[in-house]
Motif scaffolding. Structure first.
Motif, PDB file in Angstrom:
ATOM      1  N   ILE A  44       0.807  -1.336   0.177  1.00 43.24           N
ATOM      2  CA  ILE A  44       0.097   0.109  -0.028  1.00 43.24           C
ATOM      3  C   ILE A  44       0.896   1.240  -0.058  1.00 43.24           C
ATOM      4  CG2 ILE A  44      -1.764   1.332   1.355  1.00 43.24           C
ATOM      5  CD1 ILE A  44      -2.886  -1.352   2.336  1.00 43.24           C
ATOM      6  N   TRP A  48       1.146   4.009  -3.120  1.00 42.18           N
ATOM      7  CA  TRP A  48       0.830   5.414  -2.686  1.00 42.18           C
ATOM      8  C   TRP A  48       1.945   6.159  -3.394  1.00 42.18           C
ATOM      9  CZ3 TRP A  48       3.928   8.258   0.775  1.00 42.18           C
ATOM     10  CH2 TRP A  48       3.346   9.469   1.097  1.00 42.18           C
ATOM     11  N   ALA A 113      -2.948  -1.450  -5.268  1.00 40.98           N
ATOM     12  CA  ALA A 113      -3.223  -0.109  -4.287  1.00 40.98           C
ATOM     13  C   ALA A 113      -3.145   0.885  -5.319  1.00 40.98           C
ATOM     14  CB  ALA A 113      -2.091  -0.093  -3.327  1.00 40.98           C
ATOM     15  N   ILE A 117      -6.281   3.750  -5.639  1.00 41.01           N
ATOM     16  CA  ILE A 117      -6.330   5.399  -5.489  1.00 41.01           C
ATOM     17  C   ILE A 117      -6.426   6.103  -6.856  1.00 41.01           C
ATOM     18  CG2 ILE A 117      -4.389   7.210  -5.297  1.00 41.01           C
ATOM     19  CD1 ILE A 117      -2.560   5.279  -3.289  1.00 41.01           C
ATOM     20  N   TRP A 136      -3.940  14.037   4.464  1.00 42.66           N
ATOM     21  CA  TRP A 136      -4.187  12.793   5.035  1.00 42.66           C
ATOM     22  C   TRP A 136      -5.596  12.500   5.127  1.00 42.66           C
ATOM     23  CZ3 TRP A 136      -0.248   9.849   4.112  1.00 42.66           C
ATOM     24  CH2 TRP A 136       0.929  10.791   3.899  1.00 42.66           C
ATOM     25  N   LEU A 139      -7.076  11.155   2.015  1.00 41.55           N
ATOM     26  CA  LEU A 139      -6.414   9.986   1.929  1.00 41.55           C
ATOM     27  C   LEU A 139      -7.428   8.822   2.805  1.00 41.55           C
ATOM     28  CD1 LEU A 139      -2.725   9.451   1.727  1.00 41.55           C
ATOM     29  CD2 LEU A 139      -4.455   9.300  -0.167  1.00 41.55           C
ATOM     30  N   ARG A 140      -7.604   9.263   4.182  1.00 35.54           N
ATOM     31  CA  ARG A 140      -8.122   8.344   5.053  1.00 35.54           C
ATOM     32  C   ARG A 140      -9.578   8.096   4.860  1.00 35.54           C
ATOM     33  NH1 ARG A 140     -11.036   6.022   7.698  1.00 35.54           N
ATOM     34  NH2 ARG A 140     -11.217   6.059  10.023  1.00 35.54           N
ATOM     35  N   TYR A 141     -10.235   9.410   4.759  1.00 33.07           N
ATOM     36  CA  TYR A 141     -11.693   9.306   4.772  1.00 33.07           C
ATOM     37  C   TYR A 141     -12.343   9.254   3.201  1.00 33.07           C
ATOM     38  CZ  TYR A 141     -11.323  10.328   9.514  1.00 33.07           C
ATOM     39  OH  TYR A 141     -10.950  10.477  10.846  1.00 33.07           O
ATOM     40  N   TRP A 144      -9.133   6.118   0.888  1.00 32.16           N
ATOM     41  CA  TRP A 144      -8.970   4.782   1.270  1.00 32.16           C
ATOM     42  C   TRP A 144     -10.383   4.077   1.027  1.00 32.16           C
ATOM     43  CZ3 TRP A 144      -6.003   0.808   2.657  1.00 32.16           C
ATOM     44  CH2 TRP A 144      -6.511  -0.252   3.511  1.00 32.16           C
ATOM     45  N   PRO A 145     -11.492   4.444   1.541  1.00 29.69           N
ATOM     46  CA  PRO A 145     -12.860   3.776   1.485  1.00 29.69           C
ATOM     47  C   PRO A 145     -13.384   3.576   0.093  1.00 29.69           C
ATOM     48  CG  PRO A 145     -13.161   5.784   2.405  1.00 29.69           C
ATOM     49  CD  PRO A 145     -11.729   5.698   2.262  1.00 29.69           C
ATOM     50  N   ILE A 148     -10.584   0.956  -1.571  1.00 29.39           N
ATOM     51  CA  ILE A 148     -10.668  -0.534  -0.925  1.00 29.39           C
ATOM     52  C   ILE A 148     -11.888  -1.075  -1.611  1.00 29.39           C
ATOM     53  CG2 ILE A 148     -11.739  -0.196   1.266  1.00 29.39           C
ATOM     54  CD1 ILE A 148      -9.394  -2.147   1.907  1.00 29.39           C
TER      55      ILE A 148
END
Ligand SMILES: Nc1ncnc2c1ncn2[C@@H]1O[C@H](COP(=O)(O)OP(=O)(O)OP(=O)(O)O)[C@@H](O)[C@H]1O
Ligand SMILES: [Mg+2]
Lengths: 223, 240
Positions: A44, A48, A113, A117, A136, A139-141, A144-145, A148
């Protein structure tokens, strides 16, 4: 090696042999879990880095990962196993096997990955940033979801493949399922029985991964 | 107040903005019209710092958007933006789409964020779609969702980039009505638009952008009734 080896040459399949196989399955499980989880985390991060692109190292990284992806795993295992002692860093079969599996898996996961993205459009990411989210948080909220969900099936394919590929670590002498089965076949001369049992073990190891990812997919589809 | 002073912006060798000057007062609604490729979207992206600039400066309430010490993540909370592509977050329900940023960016509690989201969704007429996923919403509803999402941050300014261009004709009206509603409530808005009717009825001033410059700016009566510039007249003759 083991106490079953010498005394009688050919003996039939015994209950203890099941334990022997179960232990070997445990080792397959251990090296799979380490290879898949380590390779996924690293992959991952690599994916990225690749997705950022512009960075001049991306070309080098991409090239190195291509090598790991395209050279047959069995060759990598033998090469690295013999290479580590040369650089004064001898590893046992388990250590060398795990390390190579992690690299190999990370090369496969990096592509997955990166795909995940890139499944998130630039304009969606701009919308996230326009709301005040940091890089970030985006990326996180958001990435990523969404990512994935897009690539879970591909990742599952990679994970199942790696689980089966751990059989190749047997060439280094690591006593995992395949190697254990070969020893048992030689001793019992009952290839069908042994292979059927070993096949069942591989299935029992793969099944939870497949089911888990199927569950997630179902939960994520809103239809 | 948003002050845009001599802003220049290039993509490589292509100079897209060639010295833009524009001051937007609080409560004002400004429409930006112009041909495709003239730099309208780029200007909006520069205002909230999604794009860098090569010359001039942009001040939002006196704060330099492209200043070295500017906290863009904080500044953007004051600048809501709605895009041509509505960009809903597909993995979240309508309510979660709107509640996300208040929660993670502003640090509101889950309950507070949901309350804000519910209120904003009702505001744009989606009060009955709270738990629906974006894939089940029409384009017009998704665009209103995007407006609610931006409003939930309680911005001081709203930037619209052709909010209706990607919509089927029959869905344009509901989004324009929502924008009209905001304008009537006194919101400060910069709207890049191809909807000349909206520009004429709702804006305080209309700016015609041509090749990276503001060719002409004035009240709708001037732009649509008595344009001074020949280029403006030609553009309007074409789009009408
Ligand atoms: N990221 C980018 N890289 C390179 N060129 C770009 C980029 N974004 C925009 N451009 C170019 O800049 C010019 C202005 O683009 P912009 O999107 O601001 O135009 P616009 O006025 O919004 O047009 P439209 O009405 O079609 O949306 C165009 O020629 C476009 O091709
Ligand atoms: Mg545009």
């Amino acid at each position: 090696m083991s106490e079953t080896d010498s005394i009688e040459f050919f003996t039939s399949f015994r209950v203890e042999d099941l334990w022997f196989l179960l232990e070997a399955a445990g080792r397959t499980l251990l090296i799979s879990v380490l290879g898949i989880s380590g390779g996924t985390v690293l992959g991952i991060a690599f994916g990225w880095l690749l997705s950022i692109g512009r960075w001049y190292g991306a070309a080098t990284l991409g090239w190195v990962l291509d090598v790991f992806r395209s050279v047959p795993l069995i060759i990598q295992l033998v090469l690295f196993f013999n290479f580590f002692p040369i650089v004064g860093f001898p590893l046992d079969p388990f250590g060398a096997g795990t390390l190579v599996l992690v690299m190999y898996t990370s090369a496969l996961v990096a592509q997955v990955a990166r795909g995940g993205i890139e499944a998130v459009s630039i304009s969606t990411r701009r919308a996230a940033r326009s709301l005040g989210m940091s890089y970030w948080q985006d990326l996180r909220y958001v990435v990523w979801p969404i990512g994935i969900r897009a690539v879970l099936p591909s990742w599952t394919g990679v994970a199942l493949g790696v689980l089966k590929d751990t059989a190749l670590v047997s060439v280094l002498g690591y006593m995992e399922l395949l190697r254990a089965s070969q020893i048992l076949i030689t001793r019992t001369q009952e290839p069908f029985l042994v292979l059927a049992v070993v096949g069942a073990f591989y299935f029992a190891l793969s099944f939870p991964i497949a089911r888990f990812s199927e569950r997630l997919e179902r939960r994520w589809s809103h239809d | 107040m948003i002050e845009i002073e001599g802003v220049r912006k290039s993509f490589g060798p292509l100079e897209v903005l060639r010295g833009i000057d524009l001051t937007v007062r609080n409560g004002e609604v400004i429409s930006i019209i112009g041909a495709s490729g003239s730099g309208k979207s780029t200007l909006l992206y520069c205002i909230n710092g999604l794009e860098s600039i090569q010359g001039g400066r942009i001040l939002v309430d006196g704060e330099d958007v492209h200043g070295r010490d500017t906290n863009l993540n904080r500044l953007r909370q004051r600048l809501g933006m709605v895009f041509q592509q509505w960009n809903s977050f597909p993995h979240l329900t309508a309510l979660e789409n709107v509640a996300l940023a208040p929660r993670i960016v502003k640090g509101k509690s889950r309950a507070e964020a949901r309350e804000i989201a519910r209120a904003q969704l009702e505001h744009v007429g989606l009060g009955d779609k709270l738990d629906v996923y974006p894939s089940k919403l029409s384009g017009g509803q998704q665009q209103r969702l995007a407006i609610a999402r931006a409003l939930a941050m309680e911005p001081d300014y709203m930037l619209f980039d052709e909010a209706t261009s990607a919509l089927d004709p029959e869905l344009v009206g509901e989004v324009l009505d929502t924008m009209r509603l905001l304008a009537n409530e006194g919101a400060t808005m910069i709207c890049v638009t191809h909807e000349m009717g909206f520009a004429r009825d709702v804006s305080d001033r209309v700016a015609f952008v041509d090749e990276g410059r503001i060719e002409e700016i004035g009240p709708p009566s001037q732009i649509f009734g008595a344009a001074q510039s020949e280029k403006t007249q030609r553009f309007l003759a074409k789009v009408r």
